[in-house]
Scaffold this motif. Sequence first.
Motif, PDB file in Angstrom:
ATOM      1  N   CYS A  92      44.723  30.185  38.703  1.00 16.81           N
ATOM      2  CA  CYS A  92      44.691  31.119  37.592  1.00 16.81           C
ATOM      3  C   CYS A  92      45.027  32.513  38.118  1.00 16.81           C
ATOM      4  O   CYS A  92      44.569  32.906  39.204  1.00 16.81           O
ATOM      5  CB  CYS A  92      43.316  31.106  36.943  1.00 16.81           C
ATOM      6  SG  CYS A  92      43.191  32.175  35.496  1.00 16.81           S
ATOM      7  N   TYR A  93      45.805  33.244  37.351  1.00 20.25           N
ATOM      8  CA  TYR A  93      46.351  34.521  37.805  1.00 20.25           C
ATOM      9  C   TYR A  93      46.180  35.580  36.722  1.00 20.25           C
ATOM     10  O   TYR A  93      46.303  35.306  35.537  1.00 20.25           O
ATOM     11  CB  TYR A  93      47.839  34.330  38.120  1.00 20.25           C
ATOM     12  CG  TYR A  93      48.648  35.589  38.210  1.00 20.25           C
ATOM     13  CD1 TYR A  93      49.425  36.020  37.136  1.00 20.25           C
ATOM     14  CD2 TYR A  93      48.668  36.356  39.365  1.00 20.25           C
ATOM     15  CE1 TYR A  93      50.181  37.176  37.214  1.00 20.25           C
ATOM     16  CE2 TYR A  93      49.427  37.509  39.460  1.00 20.25           C
ATOM     17  CZ  TYR A  93      50.178  37.913  38.379  1.00 20.25           C
ATOM     18  OH  TYR A  93      50.927  39.059  38.469  1.00 20.25           O
ATOM     19  N   GLY A  94      45.904  36.782  37.177  1.00 21.57           N
ATOM     20  CA  GLY A  94      45.856  37.911  36.267  1.00 21.57           C
ATOM     21  C   GLY A  94      46.494  39.126  36.901  1.00 21.57           C
ATOM     22  O   GLY A  94      46.412  39.316  38.119  1.00 21.57           O
ATOM     23  N   HIS A  95      47.168  39.919  36.091  1.00 26.14           N
ATOM     24  CA  HIS A  95      47.746  41.173  36.570  1.00 26.14           C
ATOM     25  C   HIS A  95      47.232  42.287  35.682  1.00 26.14           C
ATOM     26  O   HIS A  95      47.409  42.245  34.448  1.00 26.14           O
ATOM     27  CB  HIS A  95      49.266  41.129  36.531  1.00 26.14           C
ATOM     28  CG  HIS A  95      49.896  42.394  37.046  1.00 26.14           C
ATOM     29  ND1 HIS A  95      50.029  42.658  38.389  1.00 26.14           N
ATOM     30  CD2 HIS A  95      50.397  43.466  36.386  1.00 26.14           C
ATOM     31  CE1 HIS A  95      50.591  43.839  38.541  1.00 26.14           C
ATOM     32  NE2 HIS A  95      50.826  44.352  37.341  1.00 26.14           N
ATOM     33  N   HIS A  96      46.575  43.243  36.310  1.00 27.14           N
ATOM     34  CA  HIS A  96      45.969  44.315  35.526  1.00 27.14           C
ATOM     35  C   HIS A  96      45.845  45.556  36.383  1.00 27.14           C
ATOM     36  O   HIS A  96      45.424  45.474  37.535  1.00 27.14           O
ATOM     37  CB  HIS A  96      44.582  43.861  35.041  1.00 27.14           C
ATOM     38  CG  HIS A  96      43.983  44.761  34.019  1.00 27.14           C
ATOM     39  ND1 HIS A  96      44.452  44.825  32.724  1.00 27.14           N
ATOM     40  CD2 HIS A  96      42.962  45.642  34.090  1.00 27.14           C
ATOM     41  CE1 HIS A  96      43.732  45.695  32.048  1.00 27.14           C
ATOM     42  NE2 HIS A  96      42.830  46.216  32.852  1.00 27.14           N
ATOM     43  N   LEU A  97      46.228  46.655  35.802  1.00 24.42           N
ATOM     44  CA  LEU A  97      46.129  47.942  36.500  1.00 24.42           C
ATOM     45  C   LEU A  97      46.793  47.885  37.880  1.00 24.42           C
ATOM     46  O   LEU A  97      46.201  48.267  38.887  1.00 24.42           O
ATOM     47  CB  LEU A  97      44.668  48.372  36.613  1.00 24.42           C
ATOM     48  CG  LEU A  97      43.948  48.629  35.271  1.00 24.42           C
ATOM     49  CD1 LEU A  97      42.491  48.971  35.495  1.00 24.42           C
ATOM     50  CD2 LEU A  97      44.653  49.723  34.486  1.00 24.42           C
ATOM     51  N   TRP A  98      48.025  47.354  37.885  1.00 19.45           N
ATOM     52  CA  TRP A  98      48.876  47.337  39.077  1.00 19.45           C
ATOM     53  C   TRP A  98      48.333  46.472  40.196  1.00 19.45           C
ATOM     54  O   TRP A  98      48.746  46.594  41.347  1.00 19.45           O
ATOM     55  CB  TRP A  98      49.096  48.767  39.610  1.00 19.45           C
ATOM     56  CG  TRP A  98      49.607  49.669  38.550  1.00 19.45           C
ATOM     57  CD1 TRP A  98      50.875  49.717  38.048  1.00 19.45           C
ATOM     58  CD2 TRP A  98      48.841  50.621  37.794  1.00 19.45           C
ATOM     59  NE1 TRP A  98      50.946  50.653  37.046  1.00 19.45           N
ATOM     60  CE2 TRP A  98      49.713  51.218  36.859  1.00 19.45           C
ATOM     61  CE3 TRP A  98      47.503  51.034  37.818  1.00 19.45           C
ATOM     62  CZ2 TRP A  98      49.310  52.194  35.971  1.00 19.45           C
ATOM     63  CZ3 TRP A  98      47.097  52.009  36.930  1.00 19.45           C
ATOM     64  CH2 TRP A  98      47.999  52.575  36.025  1.00 19.45           C
ATOM     65  N   ARG A  99      47.428  45.558  39.862  1.00 17.33           N
ATOM     66  CA  ARG A  99      46.903  44.645  40.870  1.00 17.33           C
ATOM     67  C   ARG A  99      46.965  43.222  40.378  1.00 17.33           C
ATOM     68  O   ARG A  99      46.923  42.958  39.173  1.00 17.33           O
ATOM     69  CB  ARG A  99      45.434  44.988  41.196  1.00 17.33           C
ATOM     70  CG  ARG A  99      45.244  46.177  42.093  1.00 17.33           C
ATOM     71  CD  ARG A  99      43.821  46.203  42.609  1.00 17.33           C
ATOM     72  NE  ARG A  99      43.490  44.999  43.377  1.00 17.33           N
ATOM     73  CZ  ARG A  99      42.319  44.803  43.947  1.00 17.33           C
ATOM     74  NH1 ARG A  99      41.345  45.702  43.849  1.00 17.33           N
ATOM     75  NH2 ARG A  99      42.084  43.693  44.615  1.00 17.33           N
ATOM     76  N   ASP A 100      47.112  42.321  41.340  1.00 16.86           N
ATOM     77  CA  ASP A 100      47.066  40.891  41.049  1.00 16.86           C
ATOM     78  C   ASP A 100      45.669  40.357  41.363  1.00 16.86           C
ATOM     79  O   ASP A 100      45.058  40.734  42.364  1.00 16.86           O
ATOM     80  CB  ASP A 100      48.093  40.124  41.895  1.00 16.86           C
ATOM     81  CG  ASP A 100      49.519  40.440  41.506  1.00 16.86           C
ATOM     82  OD1 ASP A 100      50.403  40.335  42.376  1.00 16.86           O
ATOM     83  OD2 ASP A 100      49.755  40.804  40.334  1.00 16.86           O
ATOM     84  N   TRP A 101      45.214  39.477  40.499  1.00 21.17           N
ATOM     85  CA  TRP A 101      43.901  38.860  40.671  1.00 21.17           C
ATOM     86  C   TRP A 101      44.069  37.344  40.639  1.00 21.17           C
ATOM     87  O   TRP A 101      44.895  36.818  39.900  1.00 21.17           O
ATOM     88  CB  TRP A 101      42.949  39.309  39.566  1.00 21.17           C
ATOM     89  CG  TRP A 101      42.859  40.794  39.448  1.00 21.17           C
ATOM     90  CD1 TRP A 101      43.649  41.608  38.692  1.00 21.17           C
ATOM     91  CD2 TRP A 101      41.946  41.660  40.132  1.00 21.17           C
ATOM     92  NE1 TRP A 101      43.289  42.927  38.862  1.00 21.17           N
ATOM     93  CE2 TRP A 101      42.238  42.989  39.736  1.00 21.17           C
ATOM     94  CE3 TRP A 101      40.900  41.437  41.028  1.00 21.17           C
ATOM     95  CZ2 TRP A 101      41.529  44.082  40.210  1.00 21.17           C
ATOM     96  CZ3 TRP A 101      40.189  42.533  41.495  1.00 21.17           C
ATOM     97  CH2 TRP A 101      40.504  43.829  41.090  1.00 21.17           C
ATOM     98  N   TRP A 102      43.264  36.647  41.431  1.00 19.40           N
ATOM     99  CA  TRP A 102      43.403  35.197  41.539  1.00 19.40           C
ATOM    100  C   TRP A 102      42.066  34.505  41.347  1.00 19.40           C
ATOM    101  O   TRP A 102      41.026  34.965  41.852  1.00 19.40           O
ATOM    102  CB  TRP A 102      43.958  34.821  42.910  1.00 19.40           C
ATOM    103  CG  TRP A 102      45.317  35.391  43.165  1.00 19.40           C
ATOM    104  CD1 TRP A 102      45.626  36.553  43.811  1.00 19.40           C
ATOM    105  CD2 TRP A 102      46.569  34.827  42.752  1.00 19.40           C
ATOM    106  NE1 TRP A 102      46.981  36.749  43.825  1.00 19.40           N
ATOM    107  CE2 TRP A 102      47.593  35.708  43.193  1.00 19.40           C
ATOM    108  CE3 TRP A 102      46.927  33.671  42.066  1.00 19.40           C
ATOM    109  CZ2 TRP A 102      48.946  35.462  42.964  1.00 19.40           C
ATOM    110  CZ3 TRP A 102      48.274  33.427  41.837  1.00 19.40           C
ATOM    111  CH2 TRP A 102      49.268  34.310  42.281  1.00 19.40           C
ATOM    112  N   GLY A 103      42.124  33.386  40.641  1.00 25.54           N
ATOM    113  CA  GLY A 103      40.962  32.529  40.551  1.00 25.54           C
ATOM    114  C   GLY A 103      41.008  31.474  41.644  1.00 25.54           C
ATOM    115  O   GLY A 103      41.959  31.393  42.420  1.00 25.54           O
ATOM    116  N   GLN A 104      39.965  30.660  41.684  1.00 27.14           N
ATOM    117  CA  GLN A 104      39.981  29.565  42.658  1.00 27.14           C
ATOM    118  C   GLN A 104      40.990  28.528  42.181  1.00 27.14           C
ATOM    119  O   GLN A 104      41.282  28.426  41.008  1.00 27.14           O
ATOM    120  CB  GLN A 104      38.581  28.943  42.784  1.00 27.14           C
ATOM    121  CG  GLN A 104      38.247  27.855  41.778  1.00 27.14           C
ATOM    122  CD  GLN A 104      37.963  28.354  40.386  1.00 27.14           C
ATOM    123  OE1 GLN A 104      38.105  29.524  40.078  1.00 27.14           O
ATOM    124  NE2 GLN A 104      37.553  27.433  39.528  1.00 27.14           N
TER     125      GLN A 104
END
Length: 112
Positions: A92-104
């Motif tokens: 799972c992936y998210g992009h917010h406020l110029w950053r990438d975020w990842w789930g397990q």
Amino acid sequence: QVDLVGTGGGLVQIGGSLRLSCAASRNPFKMGWYRQAPNKERELVATLTVDGTTEYGNSVKGRFTISRDIDKKSASLQMNSLKPEDTAVYYCYGHHLWRDWWGQGTQVTVSS
């Protein structure tokens, strides 16, 4: 900070379907999935922005469909007509406020 928790996945036969879900602690601008197969680079599966822009990896176009529920801060990935080459760990992936975020990651295995 965006925390992402992915669920779903598992073992499915060729031609079958699976549904992945991802819950976020807050709505990222862009949300979706990437996947990584053994000995391969991580690749785009599908993403969807809050304003409705979708992007799909070439290998899943026409078979996978991404959706979002903004109120529930979640996204879903419906995967149909699964092939052995879809076997991978899905992140799972998210992009917010110029950053990438990842789930397990969650394993999807397509087998005959």
